[in-house]
Design a protein around this motif. Structure first.
Motif, PDB file in Angstrom:
ATOM      1  N   GLY A 147       0.815  -1.201   0.000  1.00 16.21           N
ATOM      2  CA  GLY A 147       0.000   0.000   0.000  1.00 16.21           C
ATOM      3  C   GLY A 147       0.852   1.255   0.000  1.00 16.21           C
ATOM      4  N   LEU A 148       0.234   2.392   0.300  1.00 17.06           N
ATOM      5  CA  LEU A 148       0.933   3.669   0.303  1.00 17.06           C
ATOM      6  C   LEU A 148       1.611   3.901   1.648  1.00 17.06           C
ATOM      7  N   PRO A 149       2.761   4.576   1.636  1.00 15.23           N
ATOM      8  CA  PRO A 149       3.398   4.935   2.904  1.00 15.23           C
ATOM      9  C   PRO A 149       2.510   5.864   3.718  1.00 15.23           C
ATOM     10  N   TYR A 162      -5.959   9.447  -2.372  1.00 19.27           N
ATOM     11  CA  TYR A 162      -6.319   9.541  -3.787  1.00 19.27           C
ATOM     12  C   TYR A 162      -5.149   9.199  -4.713  1.00 19.27           C
ATOM     13  N   TRP A 163      -3.943   9.038  -4.145  1.00 23.35           N
ATOM     14  CA  TRP A 163      -2.803   8.610  -4.953  1.00 23.35           C
ATOM     15  C   TRP A 163      -2.776   7.106  -5.146  1.00 23.35           C
ATOM     16  N   VAL A 194      -0.956   5.337  -8.504  1.00 21.65           N
ATOM     17  CA  VAL A 194       0.303   4.666  -8.168  1.00 21.65           C
ATOM     18  C   VAL A 194       0.190   3.174  -8.422  1.00 21.65           C
ATOM     19  N   PHE A 195      -0.943   2.583  -8.021  1.00 20.66           N
ATOM     20  CA  PHE A 195      -1.123   1.145  -8.225  1.00 20.66           C
ATOM     21  C   PHE A 195      -1.097   0.793  -9.704  1.00 20.66           C
ATOM     22  N   VAL A 196      -1.843   1.537 -10.517  1.00 23.74           N
ATOM     23  CA  VAL A 196      -1.911   1.249 -11.956  1.00 23.74           C
ATOM     24  C   VAL A 196      -0.537   1.397 -12.601  1.00 23.74           C
ATOM     25  N   THR A 197       0.207   2.438 -12.219  1.00 19.29           N
ATOM     26  CA  THR A 197       1.534   2.653 -12.794  1.00 19.29           C
ATOM     27  C   THR A 197       2.492   1.534 -12.424  1.00 19.29           C
ATOM     28  N   VAL A 198       2.522   1.154 -11.143  1.00 19.74           N
ATOM     29  CA  VAL A 198       3.416   0.076 -10.705  1.00 19.74           C
ATOM     30  C   VAL A 198       3.028  -1.234 -11.379  1.00 19.74           C
TER      31      VAL A 198
END
Length: 252
Positions: free
Chosen positions: A69-71, A77-78, A82-86
């Motif tokens: 997940g996100l830090p 909303y990121w 971020v998930f799609v890009t990674v």
């Protein structure tokens, strides 16, 4: 007898494909001179990019990043971009999609995980297609030889959407191979993209559901998805066995 002979009727004009459409039959003529050097330099750049993407896995893990997940402190909303890009970069780095889909299920659950995994898959396919079409197609397409390869190329050129859709629905076929195979053929970008999004959805939903419901091994969702995965694996093994049998029969 007349002084002049009647003129022969003019030959019918040669049919040419509309502007922007690739040829539908035959292999292209290999480029020569500066054009050949330019094509092979671009192909070398493609190999370098893909090698760098695969080698980057020594420094980072897309599945671990997606599962974590996100830090703390990063706005929620990121998460989706971020998930799609990674996920998309992970497909370019040849990370198996079942592993990425499992990370999607663990992090996002079933509904959101399936949606984001399909978007990430489609974005990764679009990136691979663009790289293959711009950097590799001109160098490799002229060397397309053999009746089977020419027939496949013609089918993808003339029936792009249907061919890519069948390709995505076939179990066991490497995702990245389908991306670059389509890029080197004559299929158009938009039909490729739409067929990819539709074709990967069933298998994506199965793997995401299995991962999201893994903490409840007795649930109907887990049992159904696990059983479907077993069927997909069995279908892949049967396909590999049949392909090997055909190769042995042709060799004999």
């Amino acid at each position: 007898m007349p002084d002049t002979m009647p003129l022969a009727p003019p030959a019918p004009p040669t049919a040419e494909p509309p502007a922007g459409e690739p040829p539908t039959t035959g292999a292209a003529t290999p480029p020569t001179g500066p054009a050949a050097r330019s094509a092979w330099l671009r192909f070398a750049l493609l190999v370098l990019i893909l090698g760098a993407a695969a080698g980057s896995l020594l420094l980072w893990s897309p599945t671990a990043l997606l599962s974590g997940g996100l830090p703390a402190g990063v706005p929620g909303y990121w998460l989706a971009p971020v998930f799609v890009t990674v996920y998309a970069v992970g497909t370019l780095a040849f990370v198996p999609r079942p592993a990425l889909n499992a990370a999607a299920g663990l992090l996002l659950g079933i509904q959101q995980g399936v949606a984001m995994a399909v978007v990430g898959t489609t974005l990764g396919a679009a990136m691979a297609f663009a790289l293959g079409r711009l950097l590799g197609r001109e160098a490799l397409r002229p060397y397309l030889r053999g009746r089977m390869l020419l027939a496949l190329d013609k089918r993808f050129t003339e029936q792009g959407f249907r061919s890519v859709l069948v390709l995505r629905l076939m179990p066991g076929l490497p995702f990245q191979a389908g991306n670059y195979g389509a890029a080197f053929s004559g299929v158009r970008f938009v039909p490729f993209l739409i067929a990819t999004a539709l074709g990967v959805t069933p298998a994506t939903a199965v793997y995401v559901t299995a991962a999201a419901s893994a903490d409840q091994p007795g649930s109907a969702a887990f049992l159904l998805s696990a059983g479907t995965i077993g069927v997909l694996v069995a279908g892949s093994l049967v396909g590999l066995w049949r392909a090997a049998a055909r190769r042995r029969s042709r060799a004999a």
